[in-house]
Design a protein around this motif. Structure first.
Motif, PDB file in Angstrom:
ATOM      1  N   LEU A  34       0.815  -1.113   0.177  1.00 44.74           N
ATOM      2  CA  LEU A  34       0.010   0.209   0.140  1.00 44.74           C
ATOM      3  C   LEU A  34       0.895   1.273  -0.062  1.00 44.74           C
ATOM      4  N   PRO A  35       0.526   2.393  -0.639  1.00 43.21           N
ATOM      5  CA  PRO A  35       1.250   3.557  -0.854  1.00 43.21           C
ATOM      6  C   PRO A  35       0.947   4.398   0.461  1.00 43.21           C
ATOM      7  N   TRP A  36       0.519   4.117   1.600  1.00 40.57           N
ATOM      8  CA  TRP A  36       0.520   4.836   2.846  1.00 40.57           C
ATOM      9  C   TRP A  36       0.870   3.880   3.951  1.00 40.57           C
ATOM     10  N   GLN A  37       2.038   3.396   3.873  1.00 38.83           N
ATOM     11  CA  GLN A  37       2.653   2.494   4.882  1.00 38.83           C
ATOM     12  C   GLN A  37       3.554   3.272   5.588  1.00 38.83           C
ATOM     13  N   LYS A  38       4.026   2.659   6.822  1.00 44.60           N
ATOM     14  CA  LYS A  38       4.712   3.726   7.805  1.00 44.60           C
ATOM     15  C   LYS A  38       6.425   3.702   6.919  1.00 44.60           C
ATOM     16  N   GLY A  39       6.775   4.983   7.034  1.00 47.96           N
ATOM     17  CA  GLY A  39       7.719   5.506   6.336  1.00 47.96           C
ATOM     18  C   GLY A  39       9.333   5.220   6.893  1.00 47.96           C
ATOM     19  N   TRP A  40       9.280   4.869   8.067  1.00 45.24           N
ATOM     20  CA  TRP A  40      10.429   4.639   8.543  1.00 45.24           C
ATOM     21  C   TRP A  40      11.450   3.068   8.375  1.00 45.24           C
ATOM     22  N   ASP A  41      10.472   2.387   7.594  1.00 42.66           N
ATOM     23  CA  ASP A  41      10.931   0.975   7.316  1.00 42.66           C
ATOM     24  C   ASP A  41      11.327   0.909   5.707  1.00 42.66           C
ATOM     25  N   GLY A  42      11.000   2.171   5.190  1.00 40.87           N
ATOM     26  CA  GLY A  42      11.772   2.405   3.725  1.00 40.87           C
ATOM     27  C   GLY A  42      10.787   1.939   2.720  1.00 40.87           C
ATOM     28  N   ASP A 229       9.801   1.946  16.844  1.00 43.23           N
ATOM     29  CA  ASP A 229       9.144   1.426  15.705  1.00 43.23           C
ATOM     30  C   ASP A 229       7.592   1.835  15.616  1.00 43.23           C
ATOM     31  N   ARG A 230       7.188   2.898  16.226  1.00 41.69           N
ATOM     32  CA  ARG A 230       5.822   3.232  16.065  1.00 41.69           C
ATOM     33  C   ARG A 230       5.691   4.591  15.918  1.00 41.69           C
ATOM     34  N   ALA A 231       4.482   4.878  15.377  1.00 40.54           N
ATOM     35  CA  ALA A 231       4.001   6.484  15.194  1.00 40.54           C
ATOM     36  C   ALA A 231       2.518   6.276  15.617  1.00 40.54           C
ATOM     37  N   PHE A 232       2.056   7.132  16.532  1.00 42.93           N
ATOM     38  CA  PHE A 232       0.571   7.290  16.821  1.00 42.93           C
ATOM     39  C   PHE A 232       0.337   8.428  17.747  1.00 42.93           C
ATOM     40  N   TYR A 233      -0.893   9.000  17.682  1.00 41.81           N
ATOM     41  CA  TYR A 233      -1.451   9.763  18.298  1.00 41.81           C
ATOM     42  C   TYR A 233      -2.178   9.464  19.671  1.00 41.81           C
ATOM     43  N   SER A 234      -1.932   9.729  20.869  1.00 46.28           N
ATOM     44  CA  SER A 234      -2.419   9.100  22.144  1.00 46.28           C
ATOM     45  C   SER A 234      -3.787  10.349  22.621  1.00 46.28           C
ATOM     46  N   LEU A 235      -4.880   9.876  22.495  1.00 43.04           N
ATOM     47  CA  LEU A 235      -6.238  10.589  22.955  1.00 43.04           C
ATOM     48  C   LEU A 235      -6.146  10.765  24.387  1.00 43.04           C
ATOM     49  N   LEU A 242       6.306   9.843  17.862  1.00 44.46           N
ATOM     50  CA  LEU A 242       7.015   9.397  16.475  1.00 44.46           C
ATOM     51  C   LEU A 242       8.454   8.965  16.653  1.00 44.46           C
ATOM     52  N   PRO A 243       8.899   8.127  15.739  1.00 45.52           N
ATOM     53  CA  PRO A 243      10.231   7.633  15.739  1.00 45.52           C
ATOM     54  C   PRO A 243      11.025   9.026  15.473  1.00 45.52           C
ATOM     55  N   PRO A 244      12.485   9.115  15.970  1.00 46.13           N
ATOM     56  CA  PRO A 244      13.343  10.291  15.686  1.00 46.13           C
ATOM     57  C   PRO A 244      13.415  10.529  14.219  1.00 46.13           C
ATOM     58  N   LYS A 245      13.552  11.695  13.753  1.00 45.51           N
ATOM     59  CA  LYS A 245      13.907  11.753  12.306  1.00 45.51           C
ATOM     60  C   LYS A 245      14.823  11.110  11.536  1.00 45.51           C
ATOM     61  N   GLU A 246      15.822  10.913  12.284  1.00 41.94           N
ATOM     62  CA  GLU A 246      17.035  10.064  11.866  1.00 41.94           C
ATOM     63  C   GLU A 246      16.630   8.804  11.532  1.00 41.94           C
ATOM     64  N   ALA A 247      15.509   8.170  11.897  1.00 44.28           N
ATOM     65  CA  ALA A 247      14.969   6.854  11.800  1.00 44.28           C
ATOM     66  C   ALA A 247      14.288   6.774  10.451  1.00 44.28           C
ATOM     67  N   PHE A 248      13.941   7.798   9.645  1.00 41.45           N
ATOM     68  CA  PHE A 248      13.290   7.877   8.284  1.00 41.45           C
ATOM     69  C   PHE A 248      14.445   7.679   7.466  1.00 41.45           C
ATOM     70  N   PRO A 249      14.563   7.009   6.359  1.00 43.60           N
ATOM     71  CA  PRO A 249      15.263   6.789   5.204  1.00 43.60           C
ATOM     72  C   PRO A 249      15.035   8.046   4.384  1.00 43.60           C
ATOM     73  N   ALA A 250      13.980   8.685   4.400  1.00 40.09           N
ATOM     74  CA  ALA A 250      13.664  10.009   3.687  1.00 40.09           C
ATOM     75  C   ALA A 250      13.082  10.901   4.606  1.00 40.09           C
ATOM     76  N   ILE A 251      13.404  11.993   4.516  1.00 32.83           N
ATOM     77  CA  ILE A 251      12.741  13.160   5.268  1.00 32.83           C
ATOM     78  C   ILE A 251      11.406  13.448   5.003  1.00 32.83           C
ATOM     79  N   ALA A 252      10.925  13.171   3.696  1.00 36.66           N
ATOM     80  CA  ALA A 252       9.668  13.285   3.184  1.00 36.66           C
ATOM     81  C   ALA A 252       8.593  12.335   3.710  1.00 36.66           C
ATOM     82  N   ASP A 253       9.134  11.045   4.225  1.00 30.76           N
ATOM     83  CA  ASP A 253       8.522   9.978   4.797  1.00 30.76           C
ATOM     84  C   ASP A 253       7.970  10.678   6.187  1.00 30.76           C
TER      85      ASP A 253
END
Length: 319
Positions: A34-42, A229-235, A242-253
């Protein structure tokens, strides 16, 4: 032995297209494309950034349903190429080439060999049916229709992704006549379409990141980079994690993920009050995530609301 007849392709009804779109989404969920998967796993497909377009005109498909369905086709094919073509467009291109060949010949000029290549679809390529709608405001003579006589028309269009199209080069002798093999069939070499090159001006990556950063900062949301290894909003705490920015292969992700969670953030009682969707990890939260991802494709047009409901009904039926 009599040759078996090829089963004719039949175009789908509205309901069948809604169901096909739902099945495509569920199939891609199972395959992980799917084109909306979590970004940090590339694994985020570039298709989310490439809106499906008419391969001839370069215009995006106006219907939100078409945009979603064709984006799923791109993700399934793991292709960044957003172009889709109808058989009519391919034939039109062949006609244009034929006219250019005649022009070159009449002027005594050498004909570029690629003009002799024939646009067509690959053997066994499966077409995709979409619904094309337009608002009819004039009669067949070009006269403006009264407001109460204007209406929405539709037709079903069969499309092929660019990866299912090719340019066929028939082998020719010195005189330009086609060469044939021992079986009597013409000899040829198939070539892919020319690589897609966007024509329109776009924001630079730096500009996009500045805009996204401004949206996040301007929201006032509490954003914590404290996850592996998670990204979520806590109500419960009204915080985005979020994971740290450095965990994302691309900043756009990173920004795609952060803005997605910011959409969840709007559900708080002090904002849009969507508390009924439950906490992270619940079926209700998962359903909201699905809706938000669908709205990434639909929200640019109000007409997408009805189609979103249709798709969501099928998703709910499918489990």
């Amino acid at each position: 032995m009599a040759a078996t007849q090829k089963k004719p392709y039949t175009k789908k009804t509205d309901e069948e297209i809604y169901e096909a779109t739902t099945n495509k989404i569920l199939s891609l969920m199972e395959s992980g494309k799917l084109p909306w998967q979590k970004g940090w796993d590339g694994k985020v497909g570039a298709s989310i950034f490439h809106v499906p377009i008419n391969g001839k005109s370069g215009r995006p498909y106006g219907s939100p349903l078409n945009s979603l369905y064709l984006s799923c086709i791109m993700a399934e094919k793991e292709s960044d190429d957003p172009r889709f073509f109808s058989i009519g467009v391919l034939k039109q291109q062949n006609k244009i080439h034929k006219e250019r060949i005649e022009k070159y010949s009449a002027e005594g000029k050498d004909v570029p060999k690629e003009l002799l290549w024939e646009y067509r679809t690959k053997e066994g390529a499966k077409p995709t049916t979409v619904i094309q709608r337009w608002h009819v405001t004039q009669d067949k003579y070009g006269n403006e229709l009264p407001a109460d006589e204007q209406y929405w028309a539709k037709k079903y269009v069969t499309l092929y992704h660019a990866s299912d199209c090719l340019r066929r080069e028939y082998h020719r002798d010195a005189e330009g006549k086609r060469l044939y093999g021992a079986d009597g069939k013409p000899l040829y070499t198939d070539h892919p379409l020319k690589e897609y090159v966007p024509k329109e001006d776009r924001y630079t990556h730096e500009e996009v990141h500045e805009i996204a950063e401004a949206i996040l900062a301007g929201s006032g949301a509490i954003i914590k980079h404290d996850q592996a290894d998670r990204a979520f909003y806590s109500l419960r705490t009204d915080e985005i994690h979020l994971p740290p920015k450095e965990a994302f292969p691309a900043i756009a992700d990173y920004y795609a993920t952060a803005l997605h969670e910011l959409a969840h953030w709007t559900r708080h009682a002090s904002r849009l009050n969507r508390e009924r969707y439950g906490e992270f990890g619940s079926p209700e939260y998962a359903r909201e995530s699905c809706v938000l991802n669908l709205h990434q494709h639909f929200s640019h047009r109000s007409s997408g609301c009805h189609q979103t409901l249709q798709i969501m009904r099928h998703i709910c039926k499918a489990g």
